[in-house]
Every structure is written in C-alpha cells, then in structure tokens.
Design an enzyme around this catalytic site. Structure first.
Site, PDB file in Angstrom:
ATOM      1  CD1 TRP A 197      37.836  22.878  25.091  1.00 19.59           C
ATOM      2  CD2 TRP A 197      36.433  21.173  24.757  1.00 19.59           C
ATOM      3  NE1 TRP A 197      36.677  23.157  25.785  1.00 19.59           N
ATOM      4  CE2 TRP A 197      35.799  22.126  25.604  1.00 19.59           C
ATOM      5  CE3 TRP A 197      35.750  20.011  24.425  1.00 19.59           C
ATOM      6  CZ2 TRP A 197      34.513  21.939  26.104  1.00 19.59           C
ATOM      7  CZ3 TRP A 197      34.456  19.833  24.928  1.00 19.59           C
ATOM      8  CH2 TRP A 197      33.858  20.795  25.763  1.00 19.59           C
ATOM      9  CG  ASP A 198      37.109  26.361  23.140  1.00 18.77           C
ATOM     10  OD1 ASP A 198      37.880  25.704  23.869  1.00 18.77           O
ATOM     11  OD2 ASP A 198      36.338  27.225  23.578  1.00 18.77           O
ATOM     12  CE  LYS A 252      33.752  26.633  32.275  1.00 20.68           C
ATOM     13  NZ  LYS A 252      35.177  26.758  31.956  1.00 20.68           N
ATOM     14  CD  GLN A 253      32.693  23.748  29.342  1.00 19.05           C
ATOM     15  OE1 GLN A 253      32.542  24.831  28.792  1.00 19.05           O
ATOM     16  NE2 GLN A 253      33.893  23.208  29.503  1.00 19.05           N
ATOM     17  CD  GLU A 289      37.326  23.758  31.729  1.00 18.45           C
ATOM     18  OE1 GLU A 289      38.044  23.554  30.750  1.00 18.45           O
ATOM     19  OE2 GLU A 289      36.853  24.889  32.019  1.00 18.45           O
TER      20      GLU A 289
END
Length: 567
Positions: A135-136, A371-372, A294
């Site tokens: 997905w980055d 996580k992010q 995640e």
C-alpha cells in the site's frame, strides 16, 4: 530465472591505476570501470548469480567509450528534464530544502515512466521489504508524483493494471483455506479485483511464510481501495478519458465489485460505537479486517477500510457514465451504508464531544496503542467531511497512542491535520517530526524509524512530501477543481518565508504556486490547449481571476480559493 541483456553494449567509462600493496609500486595494475545494463529476476531459491549468463559482463567484447564526459552529460540532461516536470522550493530554511529535494530525488530514482515495475519501500538501492510493492506505493509515495511527475504516476498504476490477473486470482480464492478472509456469503466473479498485500513481478500474493499466508495477506484488504482511490485521483487530475476507459474504470469497477460482494448487511442490533448516529438501518459492515494499524487484527469495521471501500464503490458509480458503463443498482446504497460514524470520546481522555474510533470496540477490544497513521487519515487524504472539533479530537487522541517507534510517514498526516484545523503551533512540531529525525546527513537518506529500519525508506519520503505538496500548499483535489487554503510558511516550524510548487500539473496545464505569510500567488507556466481556460476563484466572494500564461494572480493567503477549468 530470467535474464535480459540491454541492447546497448557495455562501455568503458574510466581507467585508473591501483595497487595491491601500497608499499610496492611493482604490484601496480590497471583497473577498468565498465558500464553495462541487465536484469535478473527469480521466483524460486536458485542461486541467481550461478544462473546469470555473462552476455552483459564479457570484458572481451565491449565497445570502448573513452569520453566519460559524454556519459555524464547524458545523465545530467536526463535529470534536468525530469526535474523540469515539477519541483518544490523553500526560502529561508536550508534544512527543509535539503529534505524536500532529497525526498523527491529518491522517489524519482526508483521509478520511470517507460518501465512500469512499481515502487517498493526500500527503492532500488536496498532489498528492504524484499523489493515488494505494498500500500506504500499508492498511499504514501504516489500522491506527490501525481502533481509533480504524472508520467511516473501513470507508470505506478500501470504496474497494477499489468498484474491484475494476480488480483483476480486473489479475489476468486477469498474465503478459501490459507487465503484472504471473506464471509460465507461472499461470491466471486471474474471481474473482481482484490490486490495482494505484497506484490512482486507477477502480481500474485507473495505474503506467505512457510507456505502459510500471514495475517497481512489474510486481513489487510484496504490495499484494493488504496489502489482504486489513486486511479480516481489520477483521472480527476488528468481528465484522460481514454485511460479511464481502458485502465482506470475497469480497475475501479473490479475493486468495487469485490467490496460490494465482501460487505455484510449490519444486524439489527446497533454496535457499541454507533451510538451517535443511533440508526443501524441501511448500514453495511466489513468484518474480520486489518486496517493500517497492524497491531489490531482481525477487527470489524475498520474506519479506514470502510472509507476506502465506500470511496471505491462510489467512484464506480460516479465514473460509469463517463465511459458508457453501468453498475448494479444497489451500489450507491452500499457506499452510503459504509459511511463511518463518530463515537463519544473515550472516558477520562480529557476531551469532549466525538471522535472516530479506529474500529468497533476500540480502544478496549485490542488496546489503545496504534502502530501508524490509521483513523487520522480520514480527513486527509480521503476527504471525509467532519467538524473541526472532531478532527482535533482525532489528532489529540491518537497522537499519544501512536507508537513513537513506528514508521516515519505517520507524522506528516498529523501535520496536515493540524494545518487543517488552523492550529499552527501543533502543526509546527508534527511537521518537523515528519522528517527531521529520519533524514540523515550527509546525503539526506531516509530511515524507516528513529533507530533505522528500512533504509532508504521511500514511504517516509513520500509521506513527508505530501505534507508539502498538499500540506503547506493547502491543496485538495476534488472532482472539478483544486481547492487551496494554505497555512503560513512559519507553520513549518523554522525560518521558512516562502513555499513554492513549480510545474503543478492539472488537466494539461502547468502552474506555479508561491505562498508567503500574507499572499498566495499563481502563475500559468504552460497552456494545455488553445480552447482551454482556467479561473482562480475566491470562495467567499466568488471573485474570478482568469489564469493566463506568464501572468501572476495574487490572493490573500488566508482566504479559501480554488482553480477550475472553465472549458
């Protein structure tokens, strides 16, 4: 094993003397440096070097190229042309300027318009993440290219399109043992696309270990919506109807078909996080998923996943008439039924009002730590409409609950969010956090985390560039316009006095934007066609300013405005 030699014969570019033993000149020998091109790929565990032919490496058959300066001149000319497509500039903050240029350079170094093999978090200079595409690409690295380097942006989408067979296979197997999770009600069809979490040269899902699919490949299904969103944005910017018909719409339709089959009608009981709306009628659920956070899986109704799924289905409905296609009658209702709800802020949070809980049962079900960037991405890039106080609550809640040791790109989203709220004090800190600790001198190389990780980390570079291309410019891309409400350059947290975008690409036009503390100015650099006209419009007053090549239009920075094509 596949090995392909370049059509160009290897050439000698330099000769130098070297010594095996610095104490004895008698041991001197001559070294020659050659330039050659080749590609090796493999799908199994065989030794690539043993399998590689020497057709590009034979020192006995090269065509000598004694003028190294000619090679350098060719290299310089190619990069000059690449930078002329679009670039960024900052006055008054050298450290920021270095980070911007290094970040755009590392992205461009890893993708070409004529070589559609996608982008990997570690680029071409490392084996980070095994060189796979995640997905980055669409969510983090691709958006700056959409504005500054559209040939490369198209190349990245072409990578997905060329490998759609792998996405078709994954969609057909969803719900089968050792494959992605789908409910028992799911029924696959040939046109569905479920893009793999990890993609390589074939486009098949490669997120397996020891023959078993990992949790990412099983549950992290937002990636298909990420790809679809990028395709929609590309069409909005380019208005390339031929591309939309041949590539964009089939891709968007395939993703929408997958999500429409994957959703489940919400049961009569209202979920714990649905109390603000209080109405389960017409709602749809995406159960057993993993969002960008995640640390939490599987969960139901990841707000991020629901958002990209709804956008994918809505895009298919919107764009079908453009290409003369149709979609099932119930799709609009599904897109509306996936709309995310707000929830009361957690008890003892010190906040009041509402925010976006990351998923059903958050934060109690899987814990508060994230996580992010996840739910904080609803406002940007996805444009979910929300009151400023809800956005501020999202940012305030998730900031201390986001892993400080997580990947670098997260903090750019917080910076953009605070820009949106008008809280420039909070924005300053997050903008600097979005690049300063992770861009390492002397060559300004990106690291994934504060302690290292994947290096270089193109995902971080792309996220940071978004905080400039879409953050300090105040730009948002809508169906029929570019809107702007830029923050002052001082909101970047140092000495910047002017932020600039050169070669901003929009519907064939090229524009330059300069933002100072008081003024936003726009100049048309290139005109797309004789019959095309563009206006800059001040939102509050409706005042219109025609944009013409070489003519600069100035508006007060703090007044919202937009650029639209009139014909």
């Amino acid at each position: 094993v596949v090995f392909a030699c370049s059509t160009k014969t290897p050439v000698k570019i330099a000769t130098r003397a070297s010594y095996n033993n610095v104490r004895s000149k008698e041991n001197r020998r001559k070294e020659e440096i050659w330039k050659g091109e080749g590609m090796t790929t493999f799908k199994d565990n065989r030794d690539v070097l043993k399998e590689t032919p020497t057709c590009c490496c034979d020192p006995h058959t090269p065509q000598q190229h004694t003028d190294a300066s000619a090679l350098y001149a060719e290299h310089s000319a190619a990069w000059t042309a690449r930078w002329a497509l679009g670039s960024l500039a900052v006055d008054g903050d050298f450290r920021l300027a270095q980070a911007i240029n290094a970040s755009l350079y590392v992205l461009r170094s890893s993708i070409r318009a004529d070589w559609p093999y996608g982008l990997s978090p570690g680029g071409l200079t490392s084996d980070g993440y095994n060189g796979h595409t995640f997905w980055d690409q669409e969510t983090w690295m691709w958006p700056p290219l959409l504005i500054l380097d559209q040939p490369s942006a198209q190349s990245a989408l072409q990578y997905r399109w060329d490998r759609r067979a792998g996405a078709q296979v994954k969609a057909s197997l969803c719900g089968s043992p050792n494959h992605a999770w789908c409910p028992s009600t799911y029924r696959a069809s040939d046109d569905m696309l479920e893009f793999p979490w990890e993609s390589a040269v074939t486009g098949d899902e490669v997120q397996f270990s020891g023959g078993k699919i990992g949790q990412w490949g099983e549950y992290e299904q937002h990636i298909s919506g990420d790809v679809s969103f990028a395709a929609r944005q590309y069409y909005y910017v380019t208005q390339d109807k031929q591309w939309l018909k041949q590539v964009g719409f089939p891709l968007i339709f395939g993703v929408a078909s997958f999500y429409a089959a994957r959703v489940e009608p919400r049961p009569t009981a209202v979920s714990a996080n649905d109390t603000y709306n209080g109405n389960a009628s017409g709602k749809y659920d995406l159960n057993m998923v993993m969002g960008p956070d995640e640390y939490a899986y599987p969960v139901n109704n990841s707000r991020y996943t629901n958002t990209v799924a709804a956008l994918a289905i809505a895009a298919a409905v919107e764009l079908a008439p453009v290409v003369g296609a149709s979609v099932p009658a119930g799709w609009s209702a599904i897109a509306q039924g996936l709309a995310v709800d707000v929830s009361p802020v957690p008890p003892l949070s010190g906040l009041s009002g509402h925010y976006h809980a990351e998923y059903d049962g958050y934060p109690l079900r899987k814990g508060a730590k994230v996580k992010q960037a996840d739910a904080v991405m609803l406002s940007y890039p996805f444009g979910v409409d929300m009151p400023v106080d809800v956005l501020a609550n999202d940012l305030t809640w998730y900031e201390p609950h986001t892993d400080a040791g997580g990947p670098a790109m997260t903090w750019a989203i917080f910076a953009i969010g605070w820009f949106n709220t008008g809280n420039y004090t909070r924005a300053q800190e997050k903008f600097r956090r979005g690049f300063d600790p992770n861009v390492r001198p002397p060559f300004m190389v990106w690291t994934e985390t504060l302690n290292g990780g994947c290096t270089p980390f193109l995902t971080g570079a792309g996220g940071f560039l978004q905080s400039v291309v879409f953050g300090t410019s105040g730009m948002r891309l809508l169906t029929d316009r570019l809107t702007f409400l830029p923050p002052p350059p001082s909101a970047t947290g140092a000495g910047a006095t002017r932020m600039s975008i050169h070669g901003m690409g929009y519907r064939g036009a090229k524009l330059t934007q300069h933002v100072t503390e008081t003024t936003a100015s726009y100049t048309m650099d290139a005109w797309p066609a004789a019959d095309a006209t563009f206006d800059l419009v001040v939102s509050a007053t409706g005042a219109r300013h025609p944009l013409r090549v070489g003519v600069t239009v100035n508006v007060p920075r703090a007044q919202a405005h937009y650029i639209t094509q009139m014909s």
